[in-house]
Design an enzyme around this catalytic site. Structure first.
Site, PDB file in Angstrom:
ATOM      1  CG  HIS A  42      39.077  46.093  41.321  1.00 54.21           C
ATOM      2  ND1 HIS A  42      38.646  46.690  41.701  1.00 54.21           N
ATOM      3  CD2 HIS A  42      39.141  45.837  39.720  1.00 54.21           C
ATOM      4  CE1 HIS A  42      38.375  47.894  41.486  1.00 54.21           C
ATOM      5  NE2 HIS A  42      39.018  47.526  39.667  1.00 54.21           N
ATOM      6  CG  HIS A 126      47.265  44.759  37.623  1.00 55.97           C
ATOM      7  ND1 HIS A 126      47.223  44.518  36.314  1.00 55.97           N
ATOM      8  CD2 HIS A 126      47.367  46.265  38.071  1.00 55.97           C
ATOM      9  CE1 HIS A 126      46.699  46.251  36.030  1.00 55.97           C
ATOM     10  NE2 HIS A 126      46.985  46.897  36.735  1.00 55.97           N
TER      11      HIS A 126
END
Length: 188
Positions: A42, A126
């Site tokens: 996620h 990221h």
């Protein structure tokens, strides 16, 4: 509850990344890394840590307002890098300014709710792919291998408030488990 706000990529994008990670796992030394599962991939917008039950209604309200103020935007999982020799990650491409503004709004929601957010750091979208358990493995080849990766674009249409359950104690290789607590559509 241990909570964070996140953008959750669609299954198709996660599948594309899983294929790429399969190739990374063939690199020398890959068995020395602790790889995250795709169910844990996620884009964290803001990490809230332990949130008391009585703070949840205000946090929900503030995240709903933040989502309402931000329009949907295009994103894709692309590229990658490393944080020193500790973490290998996949990056984001697309409307990164919109992503940064959404992350700032999610962080502000936590601060205004009264949560201890720690120091503000520049946002780097990221997905954590692997952690270096020993610290004695050069992660440059992994970051280099990710440099050309580009998944399919999608439209980010919501933010999610996620709960993090720690890994089972004493179980080698156990991973944390994440579950959505609430979701809010962007721009509505």
């Amino acid at each position: 509850m241990r909570l964070f706000a996140a953008v959750l990529p669609p299954a198709r994008s996660l599948g594309q990344l899983a294929t790429e990670v399969g190739q990374l796992k063939k690199l020398p030394g890959a068995e020395r890394l602790r790889w995250t599962g795709h169910d844990g991939w996620h884009f964290t917008l803001a990490f809230y840590g332990e949130v008391p039950e009585d703070a949840l209604p205000e946090l929900h309200e503030r995240l709903a307002r933040a989502a309402h103020r931000h329009a949907p935007y295009e994103l894709r999982i692309a590229g990658g890098g490393r944080f020193g020799d500790r973490v290998v990650w996949a990056g984001a491409d697309g409307d990164r300014p919109a992503m940064r503004h959404l992350a700032d709004a999610a962080e502000a929601a936590g601060r205004r709710t009264g949560l201890q957010m720690g120091e503000h750091r520049p946002y780097t979208p990221h997905l954590t792919l692997a952690r270096n358990r020993t610290g004695r493995l050069d992660l440059v080849p992994y970051a280099t291998a990710l440099s050309e990766f580009a998944g399919s674009p999608w439209t980010v249409e919501e933010i999610a408030l996620m709960r993090s359950h720690p890994p089972a104690p004493g179980v080698p290789g156990a991973q944390p488990h994440y579950e959505p607590v609430a979701r809010w559509p962007l721009g509505r």
